[in-house]
Motif scaffolding. Structure first.
Motif: not given
Length: 114
Positions: A44-54
Motif C-alpha cells: 500500500r502506498e500514499l497517494v495524497a494527504l491533506i492536513t487540518s489546515g488544508g
C-alpha cells in the motif's frame, strides 16, 4: 467505533477521469487524513494527504493529475483523478484517525485500461 466507506471507483480508459469519495462516521472527533492505494502484488502506498489546515501532499506519480479535498464538517474526503493511466490501477483506500487510532474502509477498485 469508526465506519469508513470509499466509493466512486470503476473501469475507465486511459486519459479519462474519476472522482473518489470517502465518508467516515462514528462518535467523537474523527479526521479524514488521505488516500492510499494498493496494486496487486505491491505494498500500500500514499497517494495524497491533506492536513487540518488544508495543505496537501501528493505522490510524485500523481502530481498535477490528482487533487484531494475535504469537507471536514461531514468527515468526507474526495480524490479527483484526471488523465488516468494504467499504472493507476489499484484499490484505493481512505485513512481516517480518531484518538490516535487509524481506520480504513474496504477500498474502491480503480481499473484503467490502455
Amino acid at each position: 467505533q469508526v465506519h469508513v466507506v470509499e466509493s466512486g471507483g470503476g473501469l475507465v480508459q486511459a486519459g479519462r477521469s474519476l472522482r473518489l469519495s470517502c465518508g467516515a462516521s462514528g462518535s467523537g472527533s474523527i479526521t479524514v487524513r488521505g488516500w492510499y492505494r494498493q496494486a496487486p502484488g505491491k505494498q500500500r502506498e500514499l497517494v495524497a494527504l491533506i492536513t487540518s489546515g488544508g495543505s496537501t501532499n501528493y505522490a510524485d506519480s500523481v502530481k498535477g493529475r490528482f487533487t484531494v479535498s475535504r469537507e471536514s464538517a461531514r468527515n468526507t474526503l474526495y480524490l479527483q483523478m484526471n488523465n488516468l493511466k494504467p499504472e493507476d490501477t489499484a484499490v484505493y483506500y481512505c485513512r481516517v484517525t480518531k484518538a490516535g487510532n487509524e481506520y480504513w474502509g474496504q477500498g474502491t477498485q480503480v481499473t484503467v485500461s490502455s
